[in-house]
Each structure stands twice: as structure tokens, then as C-alpha cells.
Motif scaffolding. Structure first.
Motif, PDB file in Angstrom:
ATOM      1  N   MET B   1       0.971  -1.052  -0.054  1.00 40.35           N
ATOM      2  CA  MET B   1       0.130  -0.062  -0.028  1.00 40.35           C
ATOM      3  C   MET B   1       0.860   1.236  -0.039  1.00 40.35           C
ATOM      4  N   VAL B   2       0.813   2.101  -1.045  1.00 42.76           N
ATOM      5  CA  VAL B   2       1.590   3.203  -1.043  1.00 42.76           C
ATOM      6  C   VAL B   2       0.316   4.429  -0.665  1.00 42.76           C
ATOM      7  N   ARG B   3       0.943   5.286   0.533  1.00 42.20           N
ATOM      8  CA  ARG B   3      -0.139   6.322   0.844  1.00 42.20           C
ATOM      9  C   ARG B   3       0.814   7.539   1.088  1.00 42.20           C
ATOM     10  N   ILE B   4       0.030   8.701   1.196  1.00 45.44           N
ATOM     11  CA  ILE B   4       0.651   9.992   1.052  1.00 45.44           C
ATOM     12  C   ILE B   4       1.494  10.069   2.604  1.00 45.44           C
TER      13      ILE B   4
END
Lengths: 366, 275, 284
Positions: B1-4
Motif C-alpha cells: 500500500m502506497v499512501r501519502i
């Protein structure tokens, strides 16, 4: 830009009983300009694979190359991909124009085109998705199909090397989906980007893809062109997943399969218990049995759908009823009504319980 | 998961800043209350607690809470039932009206009661003639506390009951259940947690109300001092340890309130994941 | 319109208890809320306009408006930043003690304001734990408008955190992912994408914190010290006038405070409604 996926695997959760293997080591080569469909039921790992290619998830091991560039450790934002989400994921507080311009505006100052260039590029993209007139609208004022076209324009704005689409038409109703599919196909032929899309709809995969990758349980079951896939399914799973099937199970002796009072010649099959499968359109109906097949059935339901008529067939020797599709011409000729007794004549039978899947032609309609 | 914001540097910086500020602005004052109360040792602390006026303040505070909470409970439930189960003209207005105590400065709340029941107030003359004292006595304190805390229970119940809808209650009606049975057997089990949470909030605020109460209490030691007023008076008398001893009781209650809230939320979250 | 609404209501009144709950609610609202508020109107109606104007423009009072607005404004801005940070950290990250920090955010609502007031006054006075450190630097918090802002900020901490937190929790992961796949750096994505999503909640929370700070009394008076023209807040002015038995003056000031708070609340609600309407494409 070609994509080379080598030995990619992924496991979720900590080691132990709760651990789930999302992907077995996967190898897949996608040629430059190809449109590839990842097809499989939910939980088959297709979305995980797509998200790993995008860089939204990290694989446990393996590598991904875009052309000669190794992108395995490259952050999503630097991978030069375009990604289209199932539920569009448009920024709802931005106009259509600002949504499409977002990627260009987000570029570092020295790479960013001038305002006029951005403007002409965005308008060009909106023209391509036929939404020029909607530039000032907000996403909530558009229909689902229009929103997805905006999402596509937005994904293409940065001229990505690779376009990735996660169930792009999954949230749309059937008619819009059909229209968008055709449109995407045209767009692809025109622009020739390499793309990979995920779907659980076999029709969509067959209609859109140059090649289809069928997945289940984190494994690739078959990679083939739609035509090959339909004609030569690699295994029972692929056969079953690509369309409706009918089962015929019985004992074979001297190349004849018997099941209750039903019999059918099965040339070349050894004695023993066997399961044979056939598609609804591979059944024709006759008022008399042929010398090679004696399969008495009763019509239990009739549903005319478009160019064909779907029939449900019941018999003592069948566990579950069969589904047959026949033309209107045959339907009228046979004067079919509910409860009518007829004989089924399979034009093809498929067998997957042997080492090599085989298709046999047991009888030609007389 | 890529999140800011999931880069390790950013994460550490933000968590660090958040923890440092929380410690400075929230934890430190909390610790200070108990530190000040125990500054002169446990013996002095006990002695302060047993002080005659402090005990009287505790008693009055309990009385206020014991009267306020049930009254607001009954009102809150009836109001929530009314605005979520029926449609009638003025429904929105009624909902807006009960938010007024949230917007009004507590001093203004105290003032309007003083204007009504005070010696020169509208009802003051009549009350005086009949020798009923409301202002500068415990009934006034209870009244303003009811005013200040009346939205809490209704505010917890209304959004929940609105979301739940009245299908189940309607089903109960078709099965011939009476109003009271429907409420007790169908509605109450669904709103139990929100109701309890509303009661906890009402109680915390009722015990701690200061501005409104200080206007109508008249600060008569041993008679009309609630615990918060007692804290104020001791503090003004430069009896810091004494003031913080009373304050520590209120802080303890605040901690219990927070714990009860966390426990309720935790149970609700667990039930959500279980279904 | 009203007639049809009535008819509809009657038809849908399947459930019992309409009369009883209406009776209880109206009685309560009338006695507890409306009657006392009417007495304020009654008191004010005895004043002429010029008297009223004279009372609310007293210079000492004008100074109190200024310091109250300044304190509440600074407190609200502080809470906008602090609340946003806390909501972000509590929703997006995991760290040891997170549940405790989360619970601690509600402390200002659970702790009586007078307790908060004496505690902050003690901490920031020149010989308090913090005041002692600030004093040599020439910074004084207690008995200045900074102290007032600090106390107001403390009591209104939960507003922004608790309004932004649920919105952030509901923000789909796709929003982040869409921004990142389009190449946006963290700062750009936060400013242009995340912040606009949180904006309605952030403004509402900040507005509520501001309204609450305007009316705050218990937490502020101790640290403010109440120096005329400098650190007297408007609530304190009402209190002082009451102690001088100046009911007319107190009522006049109270009417200003009350009208300001209600107008602000109404403005917040209207703004929120319009903003949400736009996001849903004109459909409320």
C-alpha cells in the motif's frame, strides 16, 4: 514499452495459519503495444499483480522491467504508469479540466509545461474522450461512463509508458460498459500504448484483449489469444470459467459411455469412469436418437434471448439440468414447447481428466 | 500500500511533533494537577479532602449530578424518539433549539436564569412572596446545570436513531407490541451504548460546570459551593494545595470519563469487526 | 405545504408515543430553554436604543471585545493546525501508545474548565513549571492575551481533531493512490488533493472552536488576571456587571455575545451545506 514480469510473488499476513499466499511466483512477458486482460475470479490475485506492476504494492521477490528499465524498486510516482481505478477515483473537488491537468501541474517546476501548453494538452485529451464541453463541470455532475472517460484522460495526460486498468468498467451498467469497451479498443489501436487490465468478466476479456491471462488462486492458468483460449482451454478451470458448461459423467466400456438410460459413443477413450464437458452451443436437438448418441431429454424451460433460444434440459440420468442454446430456426422447426421430449446430440465433448486435455467429436448431426 | 506521507522521515517527524505537543498541552497539565495536590504529601492531601467545606462541596456536586442526569436522560430519549420517529412541522426548529446551550457562553446561561428567578426577575417577586429560594441556592444550580447539559444525550442519540431507521419498531407494532415494550425490547438494545455515552458526557459536564453555576450560586461556603467553585475559592485564597486537592477529584472523574468512553468505543469497534 | 406535511406525518405515524414525546419535549424546551431566554429579551426591552448603544460601546467593553476576538482567533488557528496534525497522525500512522493519545484528545471536554483554568494559571505563572522557563527569555504568558489564547485553545482542542478524524478515516485509499500514480509529490498531493477533502470538516471544527472560545469563561479567568482594558474577556465583563447588580448592562453585553455565537453557528451550518451541495453535483 514491453513489460517483463519475472518470478513475482506475494504473501499477505505474518507467517502462520492466517497467512495467505496472494501470488505464486509469476512470469509474464507483455509485448510493446499489447492489450492484455487479466481474467479470474475474485481472490485469484489478478488485482494484486496489477498493483505490483503499478508499484502500489511491493512484491516479496522477483523483478519487473519496463523495456530495459528495471522498475522493481522504483516508486509508483516515478514509474511512468497511468492507472485507472474501478470507482474512477476522480478528485471530486476539482473540475474535469483540473482533474486531467493534475499530473501535469504536479510536475517539478523545470519539467512542467507552460500554462498554455497544459491547456492545449488537456483540451486535446478531453477531445479524445469526447468531453470538451464538460471541462468546467465537477465529477458529481457526470455519469459513471463519463467519469471513467475523464479518469482515462487523466491517466493518459503524462503520456505513460504503461496503462494499467483495475476493473475499469466494473462499476458501470451493461450498456455503457459495452460502449466503453469498444471505445477503449479503438483508442488502443490509435495510440498503441501497452496496457494491462483486470476483469472478472470473461466477455470483456475476450472482446478487448490481444491476449488473455487467466488466473486462479494466485497462479496463471493459461496465457493465450481469445480465440485459442476458447477453442483450446488448457484445463478444466479455464474451460469452466470462460462460459457455461454442461457435465456428463458415466462409465465407458468399449468406447461407449453409459449413464442411466443414456448412451454416447466416445471413440478413443479407455474404459473406466469419466467426466465429459460440453458448452450449451455444442448441443443440438433432434426428435430421434442417432446411432452414436442416445441422450433423451425433456425441455423444462424456454428463454428466448436475442439471436438464440436458451433451453433448460432435464433427464433422469442428469444430476443437474443441461443448458442448450439453439437458433430460432431450429427452435421453430422442432416445434419446442415446455415438456417436449427430444434427443440431445453433442457436436463436441471436452475431457480434462487425462494428462492432456482433449476434444472429441462423438457424432455428427444426422 | 502506497499512501501519502508514508516515507519514514515524514512519519517520524509528524509522530514526534504530535507526541511532543500532546505531552506539553494535555499531559503536562494533567500531571500538574496531581503533583500540586500531593505537593505537601499524602497526609495534607487527606486532611484537605476531609475539610468540612470540601465535603459539603462534594455532597452538593453529587446532588446536582444525581438530579441533572436522570432529568436530561428522560428528556433526551423523548426528544430523540420524537425527532427521529415522526415527521411534523417544526421538527428542524426543535433540533436547532436544543443546540443553543452549546453556543451560549455559560455566563450568559447563568444570567438568563438570574433574570428569570432572581429577586428582581419575572418570577422572583412571586417566589419571594412564597418564600421559595431558587437563586443562590441548590435549585438554581440544578436548573442551570440542566440547561447547560441538556443537548448531550439527545445529540448522541439522534444521529444514531436516524441512521437505524424505524423498520424494526414498525415490525414490532405489526406484532402488536405496546409503546413501552417496543422501546424497551427493540429500541433500547440498539441505542444502549450511545445512551450510556451520553449519560457519561452529561455527568462529566454536570459535575464540572463552572461559569453558569458561579453566576447563580452566590458562593456561600459550605452551602452553595460545588466542587469547581470550591477549587476557585481555595485558589483565590492562595490555598494552592487545597485547590488542587479538589481539582484532583475532578481530574480523576475526567480520567474515568475518558476511560469509559474509550472502552465503549473499543467494544463498538470490536462488534463491528465481528459482524 | 404545511398542510401536506401534516397529512403525510399523520399517515406515517405508525409508531406510538407521538403525543407523549411531543408533550415532554415541548414542555422541557419551553421551561428550560425558551422561558429563561425570553427573560433576557424582556430585560433588554426596558432599555432605549441609546441606552443600549451606550452600554455596549463602553470603552472598557470595547477593549474586552478586542482581546476576546484576538484570543479566540489565535486559539482557533492553533487548533486548526494542531487538530489537523493530530487527526492525521492518529488515522494514518501506528505507534505505541496511540490509543492513549487518542483518548487524551478528549481531556479538555472531560476536565472541568475551572480545573483547567487554575492548572494552566499555575503552570504558566512566573514560578510555575513552564513560566519559570519562559520568564528568563522575557516571555510572559500568564496575565497577557497569550495566556487567554492558550486557555481558549486548551478547552477547544477536541473540536478540530474530532471533526477531521472521521473524514480522514473515510477517505478511500484510492484518493492517495490516484494522486501518487499521477506523479504528485507528498506536499503537492496533500495540499491539492487531501486538504480539499478535509476542508469542510476543518473549517467547521475551527469555527466551532472559535465559537466555544468566544464564550469560554472558567478556563480563561484565572490565567487572564482581569486587568481592565488589557486582559478582561467579554464573559468576565458580564460577570463583573452582575456582581455590581448591573443587570441591564450585563444583559446588553450578553445579547451581543449570544447574537454573535448564534450568527456564527448559523453561518457555519449554511456554509457547510453549500459546500457539500457543490461536491454532490447540486444534489444535497
Amino acid at each position: 514499452m514491453s513489460i517483463r514480469i519475472a518470478r513475482i510473488d506475494k504473501t499477505y499476513g505474518a507467517k502462520g495459519p492466517g497467512q495467505t499466499r496472494a501470488l505464486e511466483p509469476i512470469d509474464l512477458d507483455i509485448h510493446d503495444g499489447e492489450l492484455i486482460g487479466l481474467l479470474g475470479p475474485s481472490g485469484s490475485g489478478k488485482t494484486t499483480l496489477l498493483r505490483i506492476v503499478a508499484g502500489l504494492e511491493q512484491a516479496d521477490s522477483g523483478s519487473i522491467h519496463f523495456g530495459e528499465r528495471d522498475v522493481t524498486r522504483v516508486h509508483v510516482r516515478d514509474r511512468r504508469i497511468g492507472f485507472v481505478f474501478q470507482h474512477y477515483a476522480l478528485f471530486r473537488h476539482m473540475s474535469v479540466y483540473d482533474n486531467v491537468a493534475f499530473g501535469l501541474n504536479a510536475l517539478p517546476r523545470r519539467e512542467r509545461p507552460s500554462t498554455e501548453e497544459i491547456r492545449s494538452r488537456v483540451m486535446q485529451l478531453l477531445e479524445m474522450v469526447r468531453l470538451q464541453a464538460f471541462a468546467k463541470r465537477f465529477p458529481a455532475q457526470l455519469s459513471g461512463g463519463q467519469q471513467q472517460r475523464v479518469a482515462l484522460a487523466r491517466a493518459l495526460a503524462l503520456k505513460p509508458d504503461v496503462l494499467l486498468l483495475d476493473e475499469p468498467f466494473g462499476a458501470l451498467d451493461a450498456k455503457v460498459r459495452q460502449e466503453l469497451r469498444r471505445w477503449l479498443r479503438h483508442l488502443h489501436e490509435e495510440l498503441h500504448f501497452t496496457s494491462l487490465f483486470v476483469t472478472h468478466d470473461q466477455e470483456e476479456a475476450l472482446e478487448l484483449s490481444d491476449r488473455v491471462v487467466v488466473m486462479s488462486n494466485g497462479r496463471i492458468e493459461q496465457i493465450a489469444t481469445p480465440d485459442t483460449l476458447y477453442r483450446q482451454p488448457a484445463n478444466r478451470f479455464v474451460f469452466e470459467f470462460l462460459g457455461d458448461i454442461n457435465r456428463l459423467e458415466g462409465d465407458v466400456e468399449r468406447e461407449v459411455l453409459t449413464c442411466g438410460n443414456a448412451r454416447i459413443a466416445v471413440p478413443g477413450i479407455a474404459s473406466g469412469r469419466h467426466e465429459l464437458l460440453l458448452r450449451p452451443h455444442e448441443i443440438s436437438l433432434a426428435t430421434q436418437a442417432s446411432d452414436r448418441a442416445h441422450l433423451p431429454v425433456t425441455v423444462s424451460a424456454i428463454v428466448p434471448v436475442g439471436a438464440e433460444v436458451r433451453l433448460e434440459l432435464e433427464a433422469d440420468w442428469l444430476g443437474e439440468p443441461w443448458l442448450a442454446t439453439i437458433g430460432h430456426e431450429a427452435f421453430e422447426r422442432l416445434d419446442i414447447t415446455r415438456g417436449k421430449r427430444l434427443f440431445a446430440l453433442p457436436s463436441q465433448l471436452h475431457r480434462f481428466d487425462a494428462a492432456q486435455p482433449t476434444t472429441l467429436i462423438p457424432a455428427t448431426a444426422s | 500500500m502506497v499512501r501519502i506521507g508514508d516515507a519514514p522521515g515524514v512519519r517520524r517527524l509528524l509522530i514526534g511533533t504530535a507526541l511532543a505537543l500532546s505531552a506539553l498541552f494535555l499531559l503536562l497539565p494533567l500531571v500538574a494537577i496531581f503533583a500540586q495536590a500531593l505537593m505537601s504529601g499524602l497526609d495534607v492531601y487527606w486532611q484537605n479532602l476531609r475539610d468540612e467545606y470540601t465535603l459539603a462541596a462534594i455532597g452538593l456536586t453529587l446532588l446536582v449530578a444525581l438530579l441533572t442526569v436522570p432529568i436530561n436522560l428522560i428528556f433526551g430519549v423523548f426528544l430523540a424518539w420524537l425527532v427521529t420517529r415522526f415527521d411534523f412541522p417544526g421538527r428542524r426548529l426543535l433540533q436547532t433549539l436544543i443546540d443553543i446551550p452549546f453556543a451560549v457562553s455559560p455566563v450568559v446561561a447563568g444570567l438568563v436564569y438570574l433574570l428569570l428567578y432572581g429577586r428582581n426577575g419575572w418570577l422572583g417577586g412571586w417566589l419571594d412572596a412564597h418564600d421559595i429560594q431558587i437563586m443562590f441556592a441548590w435549585p438554581g444550580i440544578v436548573l442551570v446545570t440542566i440547561f447547560v447539559t441538556c443537548p448531550f444525550i439527545a445529540r448522541e442519540l439522534i444521529p444514531l436513531m436516524q441512521a437505524q431507521g424505524s423498520r424494526e419498531e414498525e415490525a414490532a407494532v405489526t406484532l402488536g407490541a405496546s409503546g413501552w415494550t417496543i422501546f424497551r425490547r427493540v429500541t433500547l438494545p440498539k441505542i444502549r451504548h450511545a445512551l450510556l455515552y451520553g449519560v457519561i458526557l452529561t455527568n462529566a459536564r454536570a459535575v464540572g460546570e463552572f461559569g453558569a453555576v458561579s453566576v447563580v450560586a452566590g458562593a456561600i461556603r459550605g452551602e452553595t459551593n460545588t466542587l469547581p467553585l470550591q477549587v476557585e475559592q481555595l485558589y483565590q485564597d492562595y490555598n494552592t494545595v487545597g485547590a488542587f486537592t479538589s481539582a484532583s477529584l475532578l481530574a480523576l472523574l475526567a480520567l474515568l470519563t475518558l476511560a469509559a468512553k474509550a472502552a465503549l468505543e473499543w467494544r463498538a469497534a470490536r462488534r463491528e469487526t465481528a459482524t | 405545504m404545511i398542510v401536506s406535511a401534516f397529512g403525510l406525518g399523520r399517515q406515517r405515524r405508525v409508531l406510538p408515543g407521538f403525543g407523549l414525546s411531543l408533550g415532554v419535549s415541548l414542555t422541557f424546551v419551553s421551561l428550560i430553554l425558551l422561558l429563561p431566554l425570553t427573560s433576557l429579551v424582556g430585560q433588554l426591552s426596558q432599555l432605549s436604543w441609546s441606552q443600549y448603544w451606550f452600554l455596549i460601546t463602553d470603552p472598557r467593553l470595547l477593549a474586552s471585545y478586542g482581546v476576546t476576538l484576538l484570543g479566540a482567533g489565535v486559539a482557533a488557528l492553533f487548533n486548526a493546525a494542531f487538530g489537523l496534525l493530530m487527526a492525521w497522525v492518529l488515522v494514518r500512522y501506528d505507534f505505541p501508545g496511540k490509543r492513549l493519545v487518542d483518548a487524551l484528545m478528549d481531556l479538555p471536554f472531560a476536565l472541568p474548565t475551572a480545573v483547567a483554568g487554575v492548572t494552566l494559571a499555575t503552570l504558566y505563572s512566573s514560578n510555575g513549571w513552564i513560566g519559570r522557563l519562559l520568564d528568563p527569555l522575557g516571555l510572559s504568558v500568564a496575565y497577557t492575551w497569550v495566556g487567554i489564547a492558550l486557555a481558549m485553545a486548551f478547552t477547544s482542542i477536541p473540536f478540530v481533531v474530532r471533526t477531521v478524524q472521521p473524514v480522514l478515516e473515510d477517505l478511500p485509499a484510492e484518493v492517495d493512490e490516484a494522486a501518487v500514480t499521477l506523479g504528485a509529490r507528498d506536499g503537492h498531493a496533500f495540499r491539492r488533493v487531501i486538504l480539499p477533502y478535509l476542508w469542510p470538516a476543518l473549517v467547521t471544527g475551527t469555527g466551532l472552536a472559535f465559537v466555544r472560545s468566544l464564550g469560554e469563561f472558567g478556563a480563561v479567568i484565572f490565567i487572564a488576571g482581569g486587568k481592565p482594558y488589557e486582559t478582561e474577556i467579554t464573559s468576565l465583563m458580564i460577570f463583573v456587571k452582575l456582581q455590581e447588580y448591573d443587570y441591564a448592562g450585563a444583559s446588553a453585553v450578553a445579547s451581543i455575545v449570544l447574537a454573535t455565537s448564534l450568527a456564527l453557528l448559523l453561518a457555519i451550518n449554511l456554509w457547510q451545506g453549500r459546500f457539500i451541495k457543490r461536491l454532490h453535483g447540486g444534489r444535497p
